[in-house]
Design an enzyme around this catalytic site. Sequence first.
Site, PDB file in Angstrom:
ATOM      1  CE  LYS A  83      28.900  14.559  31.385  1.00 49.99           C
ATOM      2  NZ  LYS A  83      27.711  15.364  31.770  1.00 49.99           N
TER       3      LYS A  83
ATOM      4  CG  HIS B  51      21.776  12.643  23.820  1.00 50.70           C
ATOM      5  ND1 HIS B  51      23.060  12.972  23.435  1.00 50.70           N
ATOM      6  CD2 HIS B  51      21.718  12.907  25.143  1.00 50.70           C
ATOM      7  CE1 HIS B  51      23.744  13.417  24.459  1.00 50.70           C
ATOM      8  NE2 HIS B  51      22.949  13.387  25.519  1.00 50.70           N
TER       9      HIS B  51
ATOM     10  CE  LYS C 247      23.321  20.093  33.636  1.00 48.04           C
ATOM     11  NZ  LYS C 247      22.389  18.956  33.573  1.00 48.04           N
TER      12      LYS C 247
ATOM     13  CD  GLU D  17      27.169  14.727  35.245  1.00 45.66           C
ATOM     14  OE1 GLU D  17      26.024  15.111  34.908  1.00 45.66           O
ATOM     15  OE2 GLU D  17      28.202  15.020  34.599  1.00 45.66           O
TER      16      GLU D  17
ATOM     17  CD  GLU E 238      28.032  18.605  30.785  1.00 44.21           C
ATOM     18  OE1 GLU E 238      26.814  18.630  31.027  1.00 44.21           O
ATOM     19  OE2 GLU E 238      28.778  17.678  31.114  1.00 44.21           O
TER      20      GLU E 238
ATOM     21  CG  ASP F  24      23.583  16.987  36.452  1.00 39.87           C
ATOM     22  OD1 ASP F  24      23.238  18.159  36.696  1.00 39.87           O
ATOM     23  OD2 ASP F  24      23.450  16.484  35.322  1.00 39.87           O
TER      24      ASP F  24
ATOM     25  CE  LYS G 269      24.654  12.038  29.154  1.00 40.99           C
ATOM     26  NZ  LYS G 269      23.957  12.665  30.293  1.00 40.99           N
TER      27      LYS G 269
ATOM     28  CG  ASP H 220      25.825  11.769  33.343  1.00 40.90           C
ATOM     29  OD1 ASP H 220      25.425  11.426  34.466  1.00 40.90           O
ATOM     30  OD2 ASP H 220      25.277  12.678  32.677  1.00 40.90           O
TER      31      ASP H 220
END
Length: 396
Positions: free
Chosen positions: A186, A40, A295, A246, A349, A271, A188, A220
């Site tokens: 989304k 990730h 969140k 984002e 998400e 964020d 990255k 993002d």
Amino acid sequence: MRLRNMHTDKSRFSNESCVAADPIESIETRIVDLPLKKVHNHSTGTHLTQSLVLVTLRTKHGATGYGEGATPAGTSFWGGECSETIKQVIDCYLAPAVCGIDIFAHESILKAMDRASAANNFAKAAVDVAVHDAVGKLHGLPVSALYGGRVRTSIPVLWALASGDLDSDVEDAKRQLEARRHRTFKMKIGMGDASKETARAIQTAEAVWKVEPTAVFTVDLNQAWDEPTCMRFLPRLESAGFAMIEQPLPRWNHEGMARVAARMDIPISADEGLWDFHDAYTSFKACSTDLYGVKVGKGGGIRRAYKAAAVAEAAGVPIYGSMALESSIGTAAGLQLFSALPEMPWGCEMIGPLLLADDLTTVPISYCEYEVVVPNGCGLGVELDHEKIEHYSREK
């Protein structure tokens, strides 16, 4: 007025008809290390594991609640906290501060944690979630009932394309569409050259749109760009049809975020630069975010995330449910809250359980028809798999 009836009327509302006080007796923590199914990527870090802090809270009269503290990878690269500090802060400061307080005195618990430790939102959230779980079980109700009850039983859920590779992301998106699991994605980006990353994002979206024209793409950047870079490349993403950007700027650059948001038609979402309900008020007033990703962990817990969502509602700022790579335990906490919020126009998400290589609950969170299903049981609505937790626990 018949004064002789007043005693009878008052007795109808005596303490005997209320839930009895139940002080917090103990709080225990353990770190669990889980592998991810694949790498990730963030613009500031890459990881293949996820560490979580599990909290077990017990009350004097035998109630048990479970919570979870999770930051991306369980390390400190994203928000400063990590699994080790979360555990240490809870063990040494938060647990001693709240033990002896009535489990139903929620604001007193929050104030006690604030007196014991500044910041450390993820640590406080882990305790707060355990409190909610215990209270829900004592009432025989899901946590959502504590916030007015559910207005939805499932929530549209996006998928993160975070491999950093064009072909891999395209194939991943196609698999998700074929399984009818996700149709919002989304991406990255921000790990490399801005021009190449922008082109990769657009090429990925265009390849997927050939298969499914209704697919939605967001980006993002995880604070990767400066303001001139945003002004150069965000219009390309906007023209290509992306739905949202984002945190393109560093977390401290609130004025820059406001300028970027003012110059773009595409929504800009904060964020890393927006944490609890106080930050929400400041950000909405400064117009530095067009959307708000609620969140539980970053916001300091379910109760304070609810307050932040209420600030967004009052300001007319649309919200979506955001994550920090939680397991099914932390995901259930978020879903309980999100199911009770009046409007969720951008879905959520909450995909942590899908990214983890194993699950810590007996029945994993369910995903189908492009949505994630809110658990039904009391408290968080999930039952822990203690054998799995023991297997992955760092402290054997």
